[in-house]
Design a protein around this motif. Structure first.
Motif, PDB file in Angstrom:
ATOM      1  N   UNK A  52       0.804  -1.219   0.000  1.00 35.07           N
ATOM      2  CA  UNK A  52       0.000   0.000   0.000  1.00 35.07           C
ATOM      3  C   UNK A  52       0.839   1.272   0.000  1.00 35.07           C
ATOM      4  N   UNK A  53       2.146   1.151  -0.062  1.00 38.30           N
ATOM      5  CA  UNK A  53       3.019   2.324  -0.018  1.00 38.30           C
ATOM      6  C   UNK A  53       3.110   3.050  -1.355  1.00 38.30           C
ATOM      7  N   UNK A  54       3.022   2.317  -2.452  1.00 39.51           N
ATOM      8  CA  UNK A  54       3.141   2.915  -3.776  1.00 39.51           C
ATOM      9  C   UNK A  54       1.752   2.951  -4.418  1.00 39.51           C
ATOM     10  N   UNK A  55       1.226   4.161  -4.577  1.00 38.47           N
ATOM     11  CA  UNK A  55      -0.090   4.368  -5.174  1.00 38.47           C
ATOM     12  C   UNK A  55      -0.015   5.601  -6.072  1.00 38.47           C
ATOM     13  N   UNK A  56      -1.150   6.010  -6.597  1.00 38.74           N
ATOM     14  CA  UNK A  56      -1.190   7.236  -7.392  1.00 38.74           C
ATOM     15  C   UNK A  56      -0.925   8.466  -6.525  1.00 38.74           C
ATOM     16  N   UNK A  57      -0.916   8.314  -5.213  1.00 34.93           N
ATOM     17  CA  UNK A  57      -0.601   9.419  -4.299  1.00 34.93           C
ATOM     18  C   UNK A  57       0.870   9.460  -3.904  1.00 34.93           C
ATOM     19  N   UNK A  58       1.699   8.602  -4.480  1.00 33.22           N
ATOM     20  CA  UNK A  58       3.130   8.586  -4.178  1.00 33.22           C
ATOM     21  C   UNK A  58       3.849   9.600  -5.068  1.00 33.22           C
ATOM     22  N   UNK A  59       4.773  10.343  -4.482  1.00 33.28           N
ATOM     23  CA  UNK A  59       5.516  11.366  -5.210  1.00 33.28           C
ATOM     24  C   UNK A  59       6.980  11.002  -5.409  1.00 33.28           C
ATOM     25  N   UNK A  60       7.621  10.511  -4.356  1.00 31.16           N
ATOM     26  CA  UNK A  60       9.046  10.187  -4.413  1.00 31.16           C
ATOM     27  C   UNK A  60       9.306   8.962  -3.543  1.00 31.16           C
ATOM     28  N   UNK A  61      10.105   8.038  -4.075  1.00 29.03           N
ATOM     29  CA  UNK A  61      10.562   6.866  -3.331  1.00 29.03           C
ATOM     30  C   UNK A  61      12.068   7.000  -3.178  1.00 29.03           C
ATOM     31  N   UNK A  62      12.528   7.094  -1.930  1.00 22.78           N
ATOM     32  CA  UNK A  62      13.952   7.322  -1.650  1.00 22.78           C
ATOM     33  C   UNK A  62      14.527   6.201  -0.805  1.00 22.78           C
ATOM     34  N   UNK A  63      15.814   5.918  -0.993  1.00 27.95           N
ATOM     35  CA  UNK A  63      16.465   4.975  -0.083  1.00 27.95           C
ATOM     36  C   UNK A  63      16.643   5.644   1.281  1.00 27.95           C
ATOM     37  N   UNK A  64      16.640   4.830   2.283  1.00 32.54           N
ATOM     38  CA  UNK A  64      16.813   5.331   3.643  1.00 32.54           C
ATOM     39  C   UNK A  64      17.819   4.427   4.327  1.00 32.54           C
ATOM     40  N   UNK A  65      18.757   5.016   5.003  1.00 29.85           N
ATOM     41  CA  UNK A  65      19.809   4.231   5.639  1.00 29.85           C
ATOM     42  C   UNK A  65      19.797   4.480   7.144  1.00 29.85           C
ATOM     43  N   UNK A  66      18.612   4.273   7.744  1.00 30.98           N
ATOM     44  CA  UNK A  66      18.443   4.510   9.183  1.00 30.98           C
ATOM     45  C   UNK A  66      17.836   3.280   9.841  1.00 30.98           C
ATOM     46  N   UNK A  67      18.656   2.550  10.585  1.00 30.89           N
ATOM     47  CA  UNK A  67      18.148   1.388  11.303  1.00 30.89           C
ATOM     48  C   UNK A  67      17.540   0.357  10.374  1.00 30.89           C
ATOM     49  N   UNK A  68      16.345  -0.133  10.752  1.00 26.75           N
ATOM     50  CA  UNK A  68      15.669  -1.163   9.965  1.00 26.75           C
ATOM     51  C   UNK A  68      15.007  -0.604   8.712  1.00 26.75           C
TER      52      UNK A  68
END
Length: 158
Positions: A8-24
Motif C-alpha cells: 500500500x506504499x506505492x499508489x497514485x498518491x506517491x511522489x518520491x521513493x527514496x532509499x533510507x539508511x536509518x536502522x531497519x
C-alpha cells in the motif's frame, strides 16, 4: 491473501521513493499525506508492487526498453496511473524514484536539482537539471506510448 502493508506504499498518491539508511527502515515514500517507511529497499518495494500489478519489475523494464529503444535509467510503468523514473541506475543504492505528478524544478547547485511539488513539499535530487528534463521526457514518452497502444487496441476491437 495475506495483508502486506508494503503493497500500500506505492499508489497514485506517491511522489518520491527514496532509499533510507536509518536502522531497519530502508526506504521512504513521500505521499500527499506525508511520509511512509518500509524495511524493504526501493528496488525490493518496486519489485513487489509490479508483481501486484501483474508483471515483474524486469518485465516492465523490458517492455519500456522495447517500446522506447532506451537502455539505461528507464522509466517504469508500475500499474494503472502509476509511473516513475529513476535518478540513477535502478540498482544503485542511492537511486531515487520520482513519480508522475505535477511539480516545478530548477537547478539548486552544481549537480543538484530542486523539485517543488504542488502539495508544498520540496525534494533536492543529486542529479543535474539536464538529467531531470531528460528523465521527464522519457517518462512522458512511455505514458504517451502506452496510452496510444491502448487506444489502438480499443479501435481494433470495434
Amino acid at each position: 491473501m495475506m495483508f502486506d502493508k508494503d503493497l500500500d506504499l506505492i499508489t497514485t498518491n506517491s511522489f518520491v521513493l527514496s532509499p533510507l539508511f536509518e536502522g531497519e527502515m530502508k526506504s521512504k515514500v513521500m505521499t500527499r499525506d506525508g511520509y511512509l517507511y518500509s524495511t524493504l529497499t526501493p528496488i525490493q518495494l518496486l519489485e513487489k508492487i509490479c508483481i501486484r500489478h501483474g508483471s515483474t519489475f524486469q518485465g516492465r523494464i523490458d517492455a519500456v526498453k522495447e517500446l522506447l529503444g532506451y537502455s539505461k535509467k528507464l522509466p517504469l510503468y508500475i500499474g494503472e496511473g502509476i509511473y516513475a523514473y529513476p535518478t540513477r541506475s535502478p540498482y544503485h543504492p542511492e537511486c531515487v524514484w520520482v513519480f508522475y505528478h505535477s511539480y516545478r524544478y530548477e537547478a539548486y547547485s552544481k549537480g543538484q536539482t530542486i523539485l517543488y511539488f504542488d502539495h508544498g513539499e520540496i525534494v533536492i535530487l543529486d542529479i543535474s537539471l539536464h538529467t531531470v528534463k531528460e528523465q521527464q521526457q522519457r517518462l512522458a514518452s512511455i505514458i504517451l506510448s502506452l496510452r496510444f497502444n491502448k487506444q489502438q487496441t480499443l479501435i481494433r476491437r470495434k
